[in-house]
Each structure stands twice: as C-alpha cells, then as structure tokens.
Scaffold this active site. Structure first.
Site, PDB file in Angstrom:
ATOM      1  N   LEU A  36       0.843  -1.191   0.000  1.00 27.04           N
ATOM      2  CA  LEU A  36       0.000   0.000   0.000  1.00 27.04           C
ATOM      3  C   LEU A  36       0.882   1.245   0.000  1.00 27.04           C
ATOM      4  O   LEU A  36       2.000   1.227   0.523  1.00 27.04           O
ATOM      5  CB  LEU A  36      -0.907   0.034   1.236  1.00 27.04           C
ATOM      6  CG  LEU A  36      -1.994  -1.039   1.341  1.00 27.04           C
ATOM      7  CD1 LEU A  36      -2.729  -0.915   2.668  1.00 27.04           C
ATOM      8  CD2 LEU A  36      -2.968  -0.957   0.177  1.00 27.04           C
ATOM      9  N   ASP A  37       0.364   2.332  -0.581  1.00 25.00           N
ATOM     10  CA  ASP A  37       1.090   3.592  -0.597  1.00 25.00           C
ATOM     11  C   ASP A  37       1.224   4.150   0.814  1.00 25.00           C
ATOM     12  O   ASP A  37       0.473   3.770   1.722  1.00 25.00           O
ATOM     13  CB  ASP A  37       0.362   4.617  -1.468  1.00 25.00           C
ATOM     14  CG  ASP A  37       0.218   4.160  -2.909  1.00 25.00           C
ATOM     15  OD1 ASP A  37       1.054   3.368  -3.361  1.00 25.00           O
ATOM     16  OD2 ASP A  37      -0.741   4.598  -3.564  1.00 25.00           O
ATOM     17  N   ILE A  38       2.121   5.100   0.980  1.00 24.79           N
ATOM     18  CA  ILE A  38       2.368   5.696   2.288  1.00 24.79           C
ATOM     19  C   ILE A  38       1.116   6.379   2.836  1.00 24.79           C
ATOM     20  O   ILE A  38       0.893   6.424   4.056  1.00 24.79           O
ATOM     21  CB  ILE A  38       3.552   6.697   2.205  1.00 24.79           C
ATOM     22  CG1 ILE A  38       3.998   7.140   3.611  1.00 24.79           C
ATOM     23  CG2 ILE A  38       3.231   7.882   1.312  1.00 24.79           C
ATOM     24  CD1 ILE A  38       5.296   7.925   3.623  1.00 24.79           C
TER      25      ILE A  38
ATOM     26  N   HIS B 107      -0.573   2.563  -8.279  1.00 19.76           N
ATOM     27  CA  HIS B 107      -1.528   3.606  -7.892  1.00 19.76           C
ATOM     28  C   HIS B 107      -2.861   3.448  -8.627  1.00 19.76           C
ATOM     29  O   HIS B 107      -3.508   4.442  -8.987  1.00 19.76           O
ATOM     30  CB  HIS B 107      -0.951   4.995  -8.191  1.00 19.76           C
ATOM     31  CG  HIS B 107       0.162   5.400  -7.274  1.00 19.76           C
ATOM     32  ND1 HIS B 107       0.908   6.545  -7.475  1.00 19.76           N
ATOM     33  CD2 HIS B 107       0.683   4.830  -6.162  1.00 19.76           C
ATOM     34  CE1 HIS B 107       1.823   6.670  -6.528  1.00 19.76           C
ATOM     35  NE2 HIS B 107       1.698   5.624  -5.714  1.00 19.76           N
TER      36      HIS B 107
END
Length: 230
Positions: free
Chosen positions: A100-102, A183
């Site tokens: 997962l992204d930050i 994304h």
C-alpha cells in the site's frame, strides 16, 4: 538442505556463528557431532545445538492494519516501515503481500511463504482487492458503469479489467479491483475526472481486515483465512 542453512532458519545465529559452533562441536545430528557445516539433511534428522533440540519454524501468515505514514517495505532511509510495527523474531524475512502507498491505510498481509504470496500477487490469479475510497468531488452516476467496462489509464496500453463500484454516499464508495497496477485506484478515479483523498483497503480475496485491530496492530491469520487463498 545444508546443515548451516537449516540452523540459520531455526535460530538467530549468523552464518559465521554457525560455522564456529560446528568447529566447537556444539552441533550434533542424530546423536553424532557434526564435522561439516555443509552436511546434507533430508528433514528427518534430530539436530541439537548444545543440548537444545532445534526445528524449522512453521510458516507465518499475518494481517496488519497499516496506519498512514508507513512504507510497505522492510527498510527505508526516510520513512518508518510496516516491518517496524512487528515484535517478532526474524521479521525482516517476512514478505509484504500487496503493498500500500504511504498515504493508504488498511489491510496488509505478511508471510514467509513465497508460493502463497505468489498466488495473491500474480496477475494470472486475479485476486480481488477491496477498497473504501473517499473522493474530493461527488462520484458521478456513470462511474460504476465506466469502471465495469474498464477505463484507460495514462501510460497504459490496455484498459483496466472490469471493477465493481458500490457507491455509499456522494463522496464515498467501495471498489473491488482484480489487478494491481501502480496507484491503480487513484489513477482510475483520475481517469474519470475525480481525485482520491483517502484510501483504505478492507479485503484481499476473502480475507477481511479484522475490525478488532487498531491501526498498527496485527495478528496471525486463521487456518480458514490462509486456505481461502488458492
């Protein structure tokens, strides 16, 4: 498997420490002092380090509730990483399944079972991932149909695979996708003229994020959760 590799997987000993233990006569196999660190084992042997019987640890399968601000990596020079949240031995050996992204929260799976990881992350298996999405602008009435048909992302040759959107309110929806492009969820909404302001993963396949887990907490998966990935 070589004796030194076996001992390394069963203990926190480094390779050099294992070789020193062999030289010192501290490792025995089936009651006999091991003379060589490269002794081949077939998995049926009784191995002692000193007077301690050692054995391979069972494979680990965990779910983690990822907070904001953490990188899905084992190490990062600039940001805290999800591995830091674990109080486990040999945690650096765990693989992060479905990163997962930050700025994204929610379900992250971790394991040291590479084949199980592959069954989730390989595009061929089309393992579904479900997200709760908050948008900057109202979600238009045609968004669900556009996502079901597939949208063209900037820089991609082919449109996205059919995805299922369940609108909850004007700015909130649940989205299930079956691939994992970079994304992807954010780019899908950008492709229809919207912007994601918050993203939370609720499920991977049939594994749902445990509602009892606060952000930063984790627990082992149940047998049924592990077996649900096939």
């Amino acid at each position: 498997m070589r004796l030194d590799k076996f001992v390394g997987q069963c203990t926190d000993y480094s390779r050099s420490q294992i070789h020193q233990a062999v030289k010192a006569g501290r490792i025995s196999v089936n009651g006999l002092i091991a003379k060589k660190a490269d002794l081949q084992l077939d998995g049926t042997e009784s191995v002692l380090l000193g007077d301690q019987l050692i054995a391979l640890q069972p494979l680990r399968y965990l779910m983690l509730h990822k907070p904001l601000g953490y990188i899905c990596a084992n190490r990062d020079a600039a940001h805290p990483v999800v591995i830091d949240l674990l109080a486990l031995p040999k945690k650096q050996e765990l693989q992060i399944v479905g990163r997962l992204d930050i700025d994204t929260t929610g379900l992250v799976l971790l394991t040291d079972d590479g084949q199980w990881n592959h069954r989730i992350t390989s595009p061929r298996h089309e393992c579904p991932k479900t997200y709760l999405v908050t948008t900057a602008n109202p979600i238009t009435a045609d968004t669900a149909a556009l996502f079901a048909a597939g949208v063209q992302l900037h820089g991609e040759k082919a449109p996205t695979r059919p995805a299922q959107l369940e609108q909850i309110s004007s700015h909130l929806a649940r989205l299930c996708i079956h691939e994992g492009k970079y994304h992807q969820v954010k780019r899908m909404f950008a492709a229809v003229g919207n912007h994601v302001v918050a993203l939370h993963r609720e499920a991977i396949g049939n594994i749902q994020l445990d509602a009892q887990l606060a952000e930063g907490e984790y627990r082992p998966l149940t047998h049924d959760e592990i077996q649900s990935i096939n």
